[in-house]
Every structure is written in structure tokens, then in C-alpha cells.
Design a protein around this motif. Structure first.
Motif, mmCIF file in Angstrom:
data_model
loop_
_atom_site.group_PDB
_atom_site.id
_atom_site.type_symbol
_atom_site.label_atom_id
_atom_site.label_comp_id
_atom_site.label_asym_id
_atom_site.label_seq_id
_atom_site.Cartn_x
_atom_site.Cartn_y
_atom_site.Cartn_z
ATOM 1 N N MET A 80 58.142 22.602 -6.879
ATOM 2 C CA MET A 80 58.409 21.409 -7.656
ATOM 3 C C MET A 80 57.200 21.144 -8.561
ATOM 4 S SD MET A 80 59.200 17.547 -6.190
ATOM 5 C CE MET A 80 60.352 18.189 -5.002
ATOM 6 N N ASP A 81 57.467 21.026 -9.843
ATOM 7 C CA ASP A 81 56.427 20.726 -10.831
ATOM 8 C C ASP A 81 56.419 19.215 -11.056
ATOM 9 O OD1 ASP A 81 54.542 20.944 -12.884
ATOM 10 O OD2 ASP A 81 56.090 21.300 -14.396
ATOM 11 N N ILE A 82 55.272 18.573 -10.791
ATOM 12 C CA ILE A 82 55.168 17.123 -10.929
ATOM 13 C C ILE A 82 54.141 16.786 -11.994
ATOM 14 C CG2 ILE A 82 54.617 14.941 -9.770
ATOM 15 C CD1 ILE A 82 55.403 16.332 -7.118
ATOM 16 N N ASP A 83 54.567 16.001 -12.985
ATOM 17 C CA ASP A 83 53.669 15.506 -14.025
ATOM 18 C C ASP A 83 53.532 14.005 -13.881
ATOM 19 O OD1 ASP A 83 53.169 17.968 -15.349
ATOM 20 O OD2 ASP A 83 55.086 17.799 -16.392
ATOM 21 N N ILE A 84 52.350 13.501 -14.235
ATOM 22 C CA ILE A 84 52.087 12.071 -14.170
ATOM 23 C C ILE A 84 51.811 11.575 -15.583
ATOM 24 C CG2 ILE A 84 50.551 10.276 -13.276
ATOM 25 C CD1 ILE A 84 50.082 12.133 -10.841
ATOM 26 N N TYR A 85 52.513 10.512 -15.948
ATOM 27 C CA TYR A 85 52.372 9.906 -17.272
ATOM 28 C C TYR A 85 52.094 8.422 -17.113
ATOM 29 C CZ TYR A 85 54.645 14.193 -18.871
ATOM 30 O OH TYR A 85 54.960 15.502 -19.124
ATOM 31 N N ARG A 86 51.702 7.823 -18.224
ATOM 32 C CA ARG A 86 51.418 6.392 -18.214
ATOM 33 C C ARG A 86 52.029 5.702 -19.424
ATOM 34 N NH1 ARG A 86 47.503 9.157 -16.045
ATOM 35 N NH2 ARG A 86 46.638 8.448 -14.082
ATOM 36 N N TYR A 87 52.520 4.513 -19.150
ATOM 37 C CA TYR A 87 52.919 3.570 -20.188
ATOM 38 C C TYR A 87 54.157 4.012 -20.971
ATOM 39 C CZ TYR A 87 47.992 2.847 -19.061
ATOM 40 O OH TYR A 87 46.799 2.735 -18.404
ATOM 41 N N ILE A 88 54.494 3.232 -21.974
ATOM 42 C CA ILE A 88 55.684 3.511 -22.775
ATOM 43 C C ILE A 88 55.559 4.880 -23.437
ATOM 44 C CG2 ILE A 88 57.011 2.784 -24.799
ATOM 45 C CD1 ILE A 88 56.239 -0.146 -23.996
ATOM 46 N N ILE B 111 63.753 12.312 -3.701
ATOM 47 C CA ILE B 111 63.141 13.453 -4.393
ATOM 48 C C ILE B 111 63.080 14.668 -3.470
ATOM 49 C CG2 ILE B 111 61.000 14.331 -5.418
ATOM 50 C CD1 ILE B 111 60.556 11.436 -6.494
ATOM 51 N N LYS B 112 62.677 14.462 -2.238
ATOM 52 C CA LYS B 112 62.628 15.582 -1.284
ATOM 53 C C LYS B 112 64.019 16.171 -1.060
ATOM 54 C CE LYS B 112 59.975 13.347 1.784
ATOM 55 N NZ LYS B 112 59.319 13.073 3.066
ATOM 56 N N ARG B 113 65.021 15.312 -0.953
ATOM 57 C CA ARG B 113 66.377 15.781 -0.661
ATOM 58 C C ARG B 113 66.957 16.598 -1.804
ATOM 59 N NH1 ARG B 113 71.336 12.459 -1.095
ATOM 60 N NH2 ARG B 113 69.816 11.185 -1.949
ATOM 61 N N ILE B 114 66.817 16.129 -3.041
ATOM 62 C CA ILE B 114 67.429 16.879 -4.141
ATOM 63 C C ILE B 114 66.532 18.007 -4.648
ATOM 64 C CG2 ILE B 114 68.836 14.908 -4.824
ATOM 65 C CD1 ILE B 114 67.053 14.716 -7.335
ATOM 66 N N ASN B 115 65.233 17.945 -4.329
ATOM 67 C CA ASN B 115 64.286 19.018 -4.626
ATOM 68 C C ASN B 115 64.388 19.526 -6.078
ATOM 69 O OD1 ASN B 115 62.189 20.749 -3.982
ATOM 70 N ND2 ASN B 115 63.592 22.391 -3.368
ATOM 71 N N PRO B 116 64.159 18.651 -7.050
ATOM 72 C CA PRO B 116 64.284 19.082 -8.451
ATOM 73 C C PRO B 116 63.145 20.013 -8.846
ATOM 74 C CG PRO B 116 63.390 16.872 -8.346
ATOM 75 C CD PRO B 116 63.739 17.260 -6.935
ATOM 76 N N ASP B 117 63.376 20.819 -9.855
ATOM 77 C CA ASP B 117 62.322 21.695 -10.364
ATOM 78 C C ASP B 117 61.215 20.898 -11.031
ATOM 79 O OD1 ASP B 117 63.681 23.990 -9.548
ATOM 80 O OD2 ASP B 117 64.736 24.168 -11.471
ATOM 81 N N LYS B 118 61.587 19.814 -11.705
ATOM 82 C CA LYS B 118 60.641 19.035 -12.503
ATOM 83 C C LYS B 118 60.759 17.558 -12.156
ATOM 84 C CE LYS B 118 58.030 18.643 -16.292
ATOM 85 N NZ LYS B 118 56.669 19.085 -16.214
ATOM 86 N N VAL B 119 59.606 16.920 -11.896
ATOM 87 C CA VAL B 119 59.547 15.487 -11.643
ATOM 88 C C VAL B 119 58.470 14.900 -12.544
ATOM 89 C CG1 VAL B 119 59.013 13.665 -9.956
ATOM 90 C CG2 VAL B 119 60.266 15.706 -9.237
#
Length: 163
Positions: free
Chosen positions: A1-9, A138-146
Motif C-alpha cells: 500500500m502506497d500512502i501519501d500525506i498532504y495538507r490543506y486545500i 483501509i485495512k479491509r479493502i487494502n487499496p494500492d494507493k491511499v
């Protein structure tokens, strides 16, 4: 699972895949409470005008439903709206009659993240109230990208609780 963190609008515009818009204290805590109090649907709106137009259209489309408007700008409840954006302001006054209710919700941060996540494949909201449910989903559906998007204060500056 690739997880990116973003901020704000601006970050919400970059979010891809399963996107979690995080606004923990008010917007998405309130939405969790609204559903638990019996609200049928909640529609996010980007602007005050869009919220008012949507509420009028929903009232025409669903004459048997109670349509409420909820919103704030810079923490101040919006004039002409049914309620502000704080669970504490709403709980006492509407918990008994949320069944058969549809809400239109607009805020300075949280709903802005939703309406600006144009590249997301799915959008869910995150708060302290539903954090466990979000992580389990999130764990249940296990997406490639979050993409996790901390909306901050007014969608433009840091709010440590969203981080």
C-alpha cells in the motif's frame, strides 16, 4: 500500500486513490454524530451559495424530507443556515428529529477537502470519532494507493490535531 500525506486545500487537489480528508475537531466529528442521530444523508458543498442552492433543490426533490443546512466560515456560524458546525451546538437541539433528515454541510476546511479531491477514486472523512473505523476500512479493502489529507485551520494553515 502506497500512502501519501498532504495538507490543506491545495493538498486535497493532489490526493489520489482512496483519500481520507481529516478534520478532527468539528466538521467530521459532527458528521459522525449526525449519522448516529439518524440523519439519512449529508452532502458537502464548497461555497455558501452552492450549499443554499443544493438545499433548495433537495427540498424540491424530497418534499417528504427535512433539509437542514450546516456551515461556518472561520468558525463563525453562517447566517441563514440551520446550524453552525459544532457538535455541541447541535446535539441538544436536533437529536430528537434527525430521522428523515438530509443535511447540506459547508465549512472552511473539511468540506473544502472533499470538493477539491477531484483526483480521488474514493473519499472518506476522518476524525477522532471515526478513526478506528477508517483504519479498519483501509485495512479491509487494502487499496494500492491511499492519500491522507490534513485539512488544518481554514484549509490553509497547520492545526496539530489534524496532523
Amino acid at each position: 500500500m502506497d500512502i501519501d500525506i498532504y495538507r490543506y486545500i491545495e493538498g486535497s487537489k493532489e490526493a489520489r486513490g482512496l483519500t481520507v480528508i481529516i478534520d478532527v475537531f468539528r466538521a467530521f466529528s459532527l458528521e459522525c454524530y449526525l449519522f448516529s442521530w439518524g440523519a439519512e444523508k449529508i452532502y458537502p458543498a464548497g461555497t455558501v451559495d452552492e450549499a443554499q442552492i443544493l438545499a433548495r433543490r433537495l427540498a424540491e426533490d424530497y418534499p417528504d424530507k427535512k433539509i437542514i443546512t450546516i456551515g461556518e466560515r472561520q468558525g463563525i456560524p453562517l447566517e441563514g443556515f440551520t446550524y453552525g458546525n459544532s457538535p455541541s451546538q447541535i446535539k441538544v437541539s436536533i437529536t430528537e428529529f434527525l430521522e428523515n433528515t438530509i443535511a447540506v454541510h459547508t465549512t472552511s476546511a473539511g468540506t473544502q477537502g472533499i470538493v477539491n479531491s477531484i483526483n480521488a477514486s474514493e473519499i472518506i472523512t476522518g476524525s477522532l470519532v471515526n478513526a478506528r473505523a477508517v483504519s479498519e476500512y483501509i485495512k479491509r479493502i487494502n487499496p494500492d494507493k491511499v492519500s491522507l489529507v490534513a485539512m488544518g485551520n481554514s484549509g490553509i494553515k497547520e492545526a496539530p490535531e489534524d496532523e
